[in-house]
Design a protein around this motif. Structure first.
Motif, mmCIF file in Angstrom:
data_model
loop_
_atom_site.group_PDB
_atom_site.id
_atom_site.type_symbol
_atom_site.label_atom_id
_atom_site.label_comp_id
_atom_site.label_asym_id
_atom_site.label_seq_id
_atom_site.Cartn_x
_atom_site.Cartn_y
_atom_site.Cartn_z
ATOM 1 N N UNK A 121 0.827 -1.215 0.000
ATOM 2 C CA UNK A 121 0.000 0.000 0.000
ATOM 3 C C UNK A 121 0.859 1.263 0.000
ATOM 4 N N UNK A 122 1.985 1.204 0.686
ATOM 5 C CA UNK A 122 2.872 2.365 0.763
ATOM 6 C C UNK A 122 3.384 2.758 -0.618
ATOM 7 N N UNK A 123 3.711 1.761 -1.436
ATOM 8 C CA UNK A 123 4.190 2.049 -2.782
ATOM 9 C C UNK A 123 3.091 2.663 -3.636
ATOM 10 N N UNK A 124 1.873 2.203 -3.414
ATOM 11 C CA UNK A 124 0.734 2.755 -4.147
ATOM 12 C C UNK A 124 0.568 4.237 -3.811
ATOM 13 N N UNK A 125 0.664 4.557 -2.516
ATOM 14 C CA UNK A 125 0.470 5.945 -2.070
ATOM 15 C C UNK A 125 1.630 6.847 -2.484
ATOM 16 N N UNK A 126 2.863 6.373 -2.278
ATOM 17 C CA UNK A 126 4.032 7.225 -2.498
ATOM 18 C C UNK A 126 4.502 7.268 -3.945
ATOM 19 N N UNK A 127 4.387 6.128 -4.637
ATOM 20 C CA UNK A 127 5.003 6.034 -5.965
ATOM 21 C C UNK A 127 4.013 5.728 -7.094
ATOM 22 N N UNK A 128 2.738 5.580 -6.778
ATOM 23 C CA UNK A 128 1.739 5.243 -7.803
ATOM 24 C C UNK A 128 2.120 3.969 -8.559
ATOM 25 N N UNK A 129 2.390 2.925 -7.798
ATOM 26 C CA UNK A 129 2.775 1.627 -8.351
ATOM 27 C C UNK A 129 1.776 0.576 -7.878
ATOM 28 N N UNK A 130 1.212 -0.196 -8.823
ATOM 29 C CA UNK A 130 0.228 -1.234 -8.498
ATOM 30 C C UNK A 130 0.864 -2.604 -8.269
ATOM 31 N N UNK A 131 1.868 -2.936 -9.103
ATOM 32 C CA UNK A 131 2.529 -4.241 -9.057
ATOM 33 C C UNK A 131 4.031 -4.043 -9.220
ATOM 34 N N UNK A 132 4.789 -5.099 -8.887
ATOM 35 C CA UNK A 132 6.235 -4.999 -9.078
ATOM 36 C C UNK A 132 6.804 -6.322 -9.558
ATOM 37 N N UNK A 133 7.973 -6.215 -10.184
ATOM 38 C CA UNK A 133 8.758 -7.380 -10.584
ATOM 39 C C UNK A 133 10.103 -7.248 -9.870
ATOM 40 N N UNK A 134 10.483 -8.269 -9.116
ATOM 41 C CA UNK A 134 11.760 -8.228 -8.401
ATOM 42 C C UNK A 134 12.838 -8.908 -9.238
ATOM 43 N N UNK A 135 13.913 -8.176 -9.490
ATOM 44 C CA UNK A 135 15.065 -8.715 -10.219
ATOM 45 C C UNK A 135 16.277 -8.558 -9.327
ATOM 46 N N UNK A 136 16.750 -9.676 -8.780
ATOM 47 C CA UNK A 136 17.831 -9.646 -7.781
ATOM 48 C C UNK A 136 17.391 -8.757 -6.617
ATOM 49 N N UNK A 137 18.119 -7.647 -6.371
ATOM 50 C CA UNK A 137 17.724 -6.756 -5.273
ATOM 51 C C UNK A 137 17.086 -5.467 -5.808
#
Length: 209
Positions: A121-137
């Motif tokens: 939820x924090x990423x949605x509020x601060x960065x307007x991001x719904x989903x993420x893809x993790x690549x290494x770190x």
């Protein structure tokens, strides 16, 4: 017009126009190949269903409307109507929106062969991001925007410009870019409209590996 709507709705609901009640009318009329309405009527009553049978169906429809439907209508309260409109406008619209987003990110996940996860939820509020893809770190951000039609995309591009700063901050913090995916209904399917973004995401994945 209102009367016809009621008659049609009740006939469909109680299946009085089904083949078992009125016969195979499309097949019968082709077999008859009538030159007039009178010829078709005579053929139908003689070879498909009797006039008495049709009259009985009409009487049955009348009972269904005047007794069953009226009783159901009388049982409806003002609160029922308020709750129905609220569910229609709020709940069902939200459910459709969520299903569309889920359809799109699952499509992308299959295309890219990587795991796509819902953002905190924090990423949605601060960065307007719904989903993420993790690549290494590192992390790539995704934002999915359902659009009713392709012509509405320019308006969303304006929104993208407004959110640009928050996406820059995401990249500073987590290493990967944020990508927009626009989805639109095509027939019975939900598709990614800006398909060129897929190659951009692939390139970002390669860069972060």
């Amino acid at each position: 017009m209102a009367k016809e709507w009621i008659l049609n709705s009740a006939t469909n609901r109680f299946q009085l126009n089904f083949k078992r009640n009125v016969g195979a009318t499309s097949e019968a009329i082709r077999k008859c190949a009538p030159k007039s309405l009178e010829e078709w009527q005579e053929y139908y009553f003689t070879n498909v269903k009797s006039q008495e049978h049709i009259i009985e169906l009409g009487k049955k429809l009348y009972v269904k409307i005047t007794e069953v439907l009226v009783a159901e209508i009388d049982a409806i309260t003002e609160e029922d109507c308020i709750n129905f409109i609220k569910e229609l406008v709020i709940d069902r619209t939200y459910d459709g929106y969520v299903r569309e987003i889920k359809t799109i990110y699952e499509q992308l996940q299959e295309i890219l062969s990587v795991k796509i996860e819902p953002a905190p939820d924090e990423w949605d509020r601060l960065f307007n991001v719904d989903f993420f893809i993790k690549i290494n770190d590192k992390y790539i951000g995704l934002q999915i925007k359902p659009v009713s039609q392709v012509s509405s995309i320019p308006e969303i591009y304006k929104e993208k410009e407004i959110q640009h700063k928050s996406h820059i901050e995401f990249t500073k913090n987590y290493g990967g870019k944020v990508f927009y995916l626009y989805s639109c209904k095509q027939g019975d399917k939900k598709i990614i409209v800006n398909t060129e973004v897929i190659d951009e995401i692939k390139a970002e994945i390669t860069k972060l590996k």
